[in-house]
Design an enzyme around this catalytic site. Structure first.
Site, PDB file in Angstrom:
ATOM      1  N   GLU A  31       0.047  -0.740   5.944  1.00 48.81           N
ATOM      2  CA  GLU A  31       1.170  -0.151   6.747  1.00 48.81           C
ATOM      3  C   GLU A  31       0.959   1.173   6.690  1.00 48.81           C
ATOM      4  OE1 GLU A  31       4.764   1.221   8.170  1.00 48.81           O
ATOM      5  OE2 GLU A  31       3.826   2.144   6.471  1.00 48.81           O
ATOM      6  N   ASP A  41       0.955  -1.048   0.129  1.00 47.86           N
ATOM      7  CA  ASP A  41      -0.072  -0.120  -0.194  1.00 47.86           C
ATOM      8  C   ASP A  41       0.815   1.329  -0.151  1.00 47.86           C
ATOM      9  OD1 ASP A  41       0.602  -0.562   2.831  1.00 47.86           O
ATOM     10  OD2 ASP A  41      -0.783   0.839   3.619  1.00 47.86           O
TER      11      ASP A  41
END
Ligand code: BES
Ligand code: MN
Ligand code: MN
Length: 456
Positions: free
Chosen positions: A152, A88
């Site tokens: 994250e 991500d």
């Protein structure tokens, strides 16, 4: 290893093309608008794991964005390296400051420009290409497990549960992460610590509605002014943080440790020039490297309230808000610091406003040993491909899950990052040098080799 060199030089262009393709997927975890793209990115990562030679790879759903898990087990008696990274990325805004589209990667002057180029797609993908190199040349010296998450950048809320639920599957000897930076390609370094984080949001409310600033201004407290005063009071004249108890648990370093930190090359003039600041700022009594490595901090990440649109509007806003985060160092506990912040913020609020405090994500600081076999394998890998010994540094960023690897899985982590501090991560025009990308792919297999050797 000649076989690695040959394989990598034969597949060089494809390695780069595949990364460019991955960077085209806008896997922004913070914005639900991109949910399908995040899922598509997870699928792409899984396919790459399989293509690289993993025996198994799976997209594992979570309550949030999926985790991609793959492995190549060659012999249960051999050591196992658990690779962690994230697919991500941070939101790309402000968009108008990008020189090219954040999800239309371009290579300029040997640098790949795209959101996620360095943090962390470019870096996590090096591991997939390194595993491919070892798998396709039949030279994998140990077992590899690869876990690439999709949350994250929003606090890894669902990864802790995944670790708890998959303790057996994730059994390993070490965690290997490339999601940090080096001093430079001429001065390779390994981060031996990360800071923790406590992320807060506050709201200061005054009158029950926005007011005409001429009719009421001067007679009713302005929440924007009050919020600014409250925030300003949180640093004293020496730039120490004024929250009572904030420093109570801070680990003070010995003179020798501080000396070691300050022996890393650092040029203050270049630092200032590169950032466009006249003067640096920070906690009295500490150097810049200490301020960003071993000292806790408090930052306003965003502040808003009242009229911020085009032109002018005379208004006394009903409320003002801010996002405030604190970087923490070893022994500080994220939840405790969040509680101290909340109590303090409520206490300093004057009676003409009411305040609300909420808590976003957090995480604990970590220090990784620099005398462990795993660290030494990483140092030797760098020595092999850079021809220089790496310098240990203390990084200022946070990867909250690293503390949980230790707590939940009992595993230490090696932070073998290849980014640079000026890669503009989280900023417009994020970049990653093609050179660093290839250097990472070249270096990582040596980590596996040397780490496996230490275990024999
Ligand atoms: N890769 C970074 C952390 C990082 C960057 C460590 C540079 C060392 C050097 C990571 O993706 C990140 O941005 N972490 C966040 C915390 C997270 C909870 C949003 C951070 O540090 O702000
Ligand atoms: Mn990252
Ligand atoms: Mn990041």
């Amino acid at each position: 290893m000649q076989a690695w060199k040959d394989y990598q030089s034969q597949n060089k262009d494809r390695f780069l093309d595949e990364l460019m393709e991955l960077l085209r997927i806008p896997s922004v975890s913070a914005d639900s608008k991109y949910k399908a793209d995040v899922a598509r990115c997870a699928e792409a990562v899984k396919e790459h794991m399989l293509k690289a030679g993993c025996d198994k790879a799976e997209v594992c759903p979570t309550a949030g964005h999926p985790i991609v898990y793959g492995e190549k087990m060659i012999d249960p008696k051999l050591p196992t390296v658990l690779v962690y990274g994230h697919y991500d990325v941070q939101p790309a805004d402000p968009l108008n400051l990008w020189h090219s589209g954040p999800f239309e990667p371009v290579i300029k002057d040997g640098k790949i420009y795209a959101r996620g180029a360095c943090d962390d797609k470019g870096q996590m993908f090096m591991h997939i290409k390194a595993v491919e190199t070892m798998a396709k040349t039949n030279t994998l010296p140990c077992n590899v497990k690869i876990m690439i998450e999709g949350e994250e950048e929003v606090g890894s809320a669902n990864l802790g549960k995944f670790l708890e639920d998959n303790k057996e599957r994730l059994k390993a000897d070490i965690v290997l992460v490339s999601d940090t930076s080096m001093i430079s390609m001429e001065t390779p370094s390994i981060e031996s610590g990360l800071r923790g984080l406590a992320y807060m949001e506050v709201e200061v409310v005054g009158p029950n509605r926005d007011l005409h600033s001429g009719v009421y201004g001067g007679a009713v407290a302005n929440p924007a002014t009050i919020l600014c005063q409250m925030i300003a009071s949180m640093h004293d004249e020496n730039n120490h943080i004024t929250i009572p108890g904030f420093y109570d648990k801070v680990q003070e370093l010995s003179d020798a440790e501080r000396k070691a930190i300050n022996s890393a090359p650092f040029n203050l003039d270049e630092y200032k020039k590169e950032l466009g600041v006249q003067e640096i700022w920070g906690e009295k009594g500490y150097t810049t490297l200490e301020r960003t490595g071993i000292r806790p901090t408090l930052e306003v990440n965003g502040i808003w309230g009242g009229y911020t649109g085009e032109g002018a509007k005379t208004v006394l806003p009903s409320k003002a808000n801010a996002k405030i985060s604190m970087r923490l160092v070893p022994n500080q506990v994220s939840q405790e610091i969040a509680d101290l912040f909340e109590a303090h913020f409520k206490k300093i609020a004057p009676s003409y406003v009411t305040v609300k405090v909420s808590h976003h994500h957090g995480g604990e600081a970590v220090v990784t040993p620099t005398n462990s076999p795993a660290y030494m394998a990483a140092a030797k890998a760098i020595q092999t491909t850079f021809g220089k010994d790496p310098i240990p540094t203390r990084g200022g960023g946070s990867i909250p899950i690293v503390a949980l690897f230790e707590r939940t899985l009992g595993l230490k982590t090696v932070l073998l990052g290849f980014g640079l501090d000026n890669d503009n991560i989280h900023s417009p025009n994020e970049k990653y040098d093609v050179f660093n990308y290839y250097k990472g792919i070249e270096t990582i297999p040596y980590f596996h080799k040397y780490f496996a050797e230490t275990k024999q």
